[in-house]
Design a protein around this motif. Structure first.
Motif, mmCIF file in Angstrom:
data_model
loop_
_atom_site.group_PDB
_atom_site.id
_atom_site.type_symbol
_atom_site.label_atom_id
_atom_site.label_comp_id
_atom_site.label_asym_id
_atom_site.label_seq_id
_atom_site.Cartn_x
_atom_site.Cartn_y
_atom_site.Cartn_z
ATOM 1 N N LEU A 3 44.765 37.416 48.435
ATOM 2 C CA LEU A 3 44.779 38.630 49.251
ATOM 3 C C LEU A 3 44.586 38.238 50.708
ATOM 4 C CD1 LEU A 3 44.864 41.776 49.037
ATOM 5 C CD2 LEU A 3 42.370 41.685 49.072
ATOM 6 N N LYS A 4 45.556 38.539 51.528
ATOM 7 C CA LYS A 4 45.545 38.124 52.935
ATOM 8 C C LYS A 4 44.976 39.223 53.831
ATOM 9 C CE LYS A 4 47.702 34.371 51.749
ATOM 10 N NZ LYS A 4 46.918 33.216 51.445
ATOM 11 N N ALA A 5 44.477 38.829 54.988
ATOM 12 C CA ALA A 5 43.908 39.777 55.955
ATOM 13 C C ALA A 5 44.937 40.818 56.392
ATOM 14 C CB ALA A 5 43.357 39.018 57.163
ATOM 15 N N GLU A 6 46.225 40.462 56.361
ATOM 16 C CA GLU A 6 47.275 41.402 56.746
ATOM 17 C C GLU A 6 47.279 42.634 55.840
ATOM 18 O OE1 GLU A 6 48.091 38.010 56.147
ATOM 19 O OE2 GLU A 6 47.823 37.591 58.278
ATOM 20 N N VAL B 148 53.387 53.413 50.112
ATOM 21 C CA VAL B 148 52.058 52.853 50.390
ATOM 22 C C VAL B 148 51.363 52.501 49.080
ATOM 23 C CG1 VAL B 148 49.747 53.440 51.260
ATOM 24 C CG2 VAL B 148 51.765 53.985 52.630
ATOM 25 N N LEU B 149 51.421 53.394 48.098
ATOM 26 C CA LEU B 149 50.736 53.160 46.825
ATOM 27 C C LEU B 149 51.350 52.009 46.043
ATOM 28 C CD1 LEU B 149 50.057 56.827 45.670
ATOM 29 C CD2 LEU B 149 48.444 55.229 46.738
ATOM 30 N N VAL B 150 52.663 51.877 46.080
ATOM 31 C CA VAL B 150 53.313 50.756 45.395
ATOM 32 C C VAL B 150 52.859 49.432 46.016
ATOM 33 C CG1 VAL B 150 55.545 49.615 44.998
ATOM 34 C CG2 VAL B 150 55.281 52.064 44.528
ATOM 35 N N GLU B 151 52.807 49.373 47.334
ATOM 36 C CA GLU B 151 52.325 48.157 48.004
ATOM 37 C C GLU B 151 50.871 47.883 47.621
ATOM 38 O OE1 GLU B 151 51.985 44.725 50.268
ATOM 39 O OE2 GLU B 151 53.747 45.758 49.495
ATOM 40 N N ILE B 152 50.054 48.919 47.550
ATOM 41 C CA ILE B 152 48.655 48.746 47.155
ATOM 42 C C ILE B 152 48.572 48.150 45.757
ATOM 43 C CG2 ILE B 152 46.565 50.024 46.490
ATOM 44 C CD1 ILE B 152 47.195 51.890 48.930
ATOM 45 N N GLN B 153 49.421 48.602 44.826
ATOM 46 C CA GLN B 153 49.388 48.038 43.480
ATOM 47 C C GLN B 153 49.636 46.535 43.513
ATOM 48 O OE1 GLN B 153 51.887 50.410 40.658
ATOM 49 N NE2 GLN B 153 49.905 50.415 39.618
ATOM 50 N N HIS B 154 50.585 46.093 44.306
ATOM 51 C CA HIS B 154 50.856 44.661 44.417
ATOM 52 C C HIS B 154 49.660 43.916 45.006
ATOM 53 C CE1 HIS B 154 55.051 44.528 43.100
ATOM 54 N NE2 HIS B 154 55.158 45.726 43.655
ATOM 55 N N GLN B 155 49.052 44.501 46.023
ATOM 56 C CA GLN B 155 47.893 43.848 46.644
ATOM 57 C C GLN B 155 46.696 43.817 45.694
ATOM 58 O OE1 GLN B 155 48.160 42.061 49.187
ATOM 59 N NE2 GLN B 155 50.084 42.804 50.036
ATOM 60 N N LEU B 156 46.521 44.866 44.892
ATOM 61 C CA LEU B 156 45.440 44.852 43.908
ATOM 62 C C LEU B 156 45.688 43.773 42.858
ATOM 63 C CD1 LEU B 156 44.740 48.662 43.414
ATOM 64 C CD2 LEU B 156 43.231 46.966 44.496
ATOM 65 N N PHE B 157 46.940 43.531 42.513
ATOM 66 C CA PHE B 157 47.240 42.447 41.583
ATOM 67 C C PHE B 157 46.885 41.112 42.228
ATOM 68 C CE2 PHE B 157 48.928 42.200 37.411
ATOM 69 C CZ PHE B 157 49.355 40.882 37.252
ATOM 70 N N ASN B 158 47.190 40.956 43.518
ATOM 71 C CA ASN B 158 46.772 39.754 44.249
ATOM 72 C C ASN B 158 45.256 39.609 44.223
ATOM 73 O OD1 ASN B 158 49.361 38.936 44.946
ATOM 74 N ND2 ASN B 158 49.311 39.976 46.927
ATOM 75 N N LEU B 159 44.557 40.715 44.453
ATOM 76 C CA LEU B 159 43.097 40.686 44.452
ATOM 77 C C LEU B 159 42.562 40.268 43.082
ATOM 78 C CD1 LEU B 159 40.270 41.147 45.512
ATOM 79 C CD2 LEU B 159 40.650 43.609 45.276
ATOM 80 N N GLY B 160 43.127 40.830 42.015
ATOM 81 C CA GLY B 160 42.709 40.438 40.676
ATOM 82 C C GLY B 160 42.941 38.961 40.425
ATOM 83 N N GLY B 161 44.081 38.457 40.893
ATOM 84 C CA GLY B 161 44.360 37.025 40.759
ATOM 85 C C GLY B 161 43.367 36.175 41.525
ATOM 86 N N GLU B 162 43.025 36.626 42.722
ATOM 87 C CA GLU B 162 42.043 35.885 43.524
ATOM 88 C C GLU B 162 40.689 35.866 42.833
ATOM 89 O OE1 GLU B 162 40.013 36.206 47.937
ATOM 90 O OE2 GLU B 162 42.164 36.572 47.754
ATOM 91 N N LEU C 70 32.422 34.178 48.268
ATOM 92 C CA LEU C 70 33.690 34.906 48.243
ATOM 93 C C LEU C 70 34.186 35.082 49.666
ATOM 94 C CD1 LEU C 70 33.194 37.928 45.789
ATOM 95 C CD2 LEU C 70 34.425 35.810 45.354
ATOM 96 N N LYS C 71 35.470 35.193 49.804
ATOM 97 C CA LYS C 71 36.038 35.508 51.108
ATOM 98 C C LYS C 71 35.745 36.980 51.425
ATOM 99 C CE LYS C 71 39.419 31.882 50.983
ATOM 100 N NZ LYS C 71 38.413 30.895 50.958
ATOM 101 N N GLU C 72 35.841 37.351 52.710
ATOM 102 C CA GLU C 72 35.537 38.723 53.124
ATOM 103 C C GLU C 72 36.652 39.707 52.799
ATOM 104 O OE1 GLU C 72 34.700 38.633 57.290
ATOM 105 O OE2 GLU C 72 32.674 37.856 56.993
ATOM 106 N N THR C 73 37.877 39.232 52.722
ATOM 107 C CA THR C 73 39.020 40.128 52.580
ATOM 108 C C THR C 73 38.938 41.033 51.344
ATOM 109 O OG1 THR C 73 40.365 38.525 53.781
ATOM 110 C CG2 THR C 73 41.543 40.231 52.584
ATOM 111 N N PRO C 74 38.563 40.537 50.160
ATOM 112 C CA PRO C 74 38.493 41.444 49.007
ATOM 113 C C PRO C 74 37.544 42.628 49.226
ATOM 114 C CG PRO C 74 38.501 39.187 48.240
ATOM 115 C CD PRO C 74 38.351 39.144 49.739
ATOM 116 N N ARG C 75 36.389 42.351 49.778
ATOM 117 C CA ARG C 75 35.418 43.427 50.039
ATOM 118 C C ARG C 75 35.956 44.398 51.081
ATOM 119 N NH1 ARG C 75 31.840 40.494 52.197
ATOM 120 N NH2 ARG C 75 32.215 41.198 54.305
ATOM 121 N N GLN C 76 36.516 43.868 52.155
ATOM 122 C CA GLN C 76 37.072 44.713 53.206
ATOM 123 C C GLN C 76 38.234 45.554 52.682
ATOM 124 O OE1 GLN C 76 38.077 41.685 56.027
ATOM 125 N NE2 GLN C 76 36.031 41.634 56.941
ATOM 126 N N TYR C 77 39.081 44.955 51.853
ATOM 127 C CA TYR C 77 40.236 45.670 51.327
ATOM 128 C C TYR C 77 39.792 46.867 50.483
ATOM 129 C CZ TYR C 77 44.864 46.549 49.452
ATOM 130 O OH TYR C 77 46.056 47.146 49.134
#
Length: 193
Positions: free
Chosen positions: A84-87, A61-75, A144-151
């Motif tokens: 960062l997608k709603a999924e 779970v934490l490894v996946e979160i690191q990848h998603q946080l990198f996506n968030l930083g890119g966004e 901004l899109k809602e997904t970053p805040r929700q994530y």
């Protein structure tokens, strides 16, 4: 996304500005850069947490979160871009449900303490809240899109739950517990009548 880094020390930031992924330059004190920095700090704390012994499921779970946080930083680094997608929020919801179902009901507030892994998870939780506040502040000024805040909101909740799960993880087979705040209510409940 913007150009890949081929050189780290460019000296282009010496005047107090930094380049975004769309090649615009902004102050290093801008709301966007604060949000990007808080997400980067959170991802770094996740990396430290991943150095600890933990169950394989939590590690995944934490490894996946690191990848998603990198996506968030890119966004965040490219205004108007979506990485960062709603999924990703749904994945956090599922992890929250799965791990929370294994934990006993809280008796009282808990302290951000316990074993080292749980304590580091609490640090991640608090940095996630700060990153969330930075994203909210940016969203108050720019679209901004809602997904970053929700994530980030959901991630902070998940880190609380994972800290509790990590406090129960012991390599010697024993079972740990939360570190409860010694409130007046608990003191009265524990004292003989």
């Amino acid at each position: 996304m913007g150009n890949r880094l081929t050189q780290i020390a460019t000296r282009t930031g010496d005047a107090g500005t930094t380049g975004l992924g769309d090649n615009t330059r902004v102050s290093k004190n801008s709301l966007r850069v604060h949000a990007m920095g808080d997400v980067d700090e959170l991802n770094s704390h996740m990396g430290v947490l991943l150095c600890e012994d933990m169950p394989a499921g939590i590690r995944a779970v934490l490894v996946e979160i690191q990848h998603q946080l990198f996506n968030l930083g890119g966004e965040l680094s490219i205004p108007g871009y979506e990485l960062l997608k709603a999924e990703a929020v749904l994945q956090l919801d599922q992890a929250l449900a799965d791990y929370n179902a294994t934990l006993p009901v809280l008796q009282e507030f808990i302290l951000p303490a316990g074993n080292r892994a749980a304590s580091l998870a609490h640090v991640c939780r608090t940095v996630a809240r700060r990153a969330e506040r930075a994203v909210v502040a940016l969203g108050n000024e720019e679209a901004l899109k809602e997904t970053p805040r929700q994530y980030l909101n959901r991630l902070s909740d998940l880190m609380f739950v994972l800290a509790r799960a990590l406090n129960r993880h012991r390599t010697d087979g024993s079972v740990g517990d939360d570190v409860y705040w010694r409130s007046e209510r608990m003191r009265q409940a524990a004292s003989p009548q």
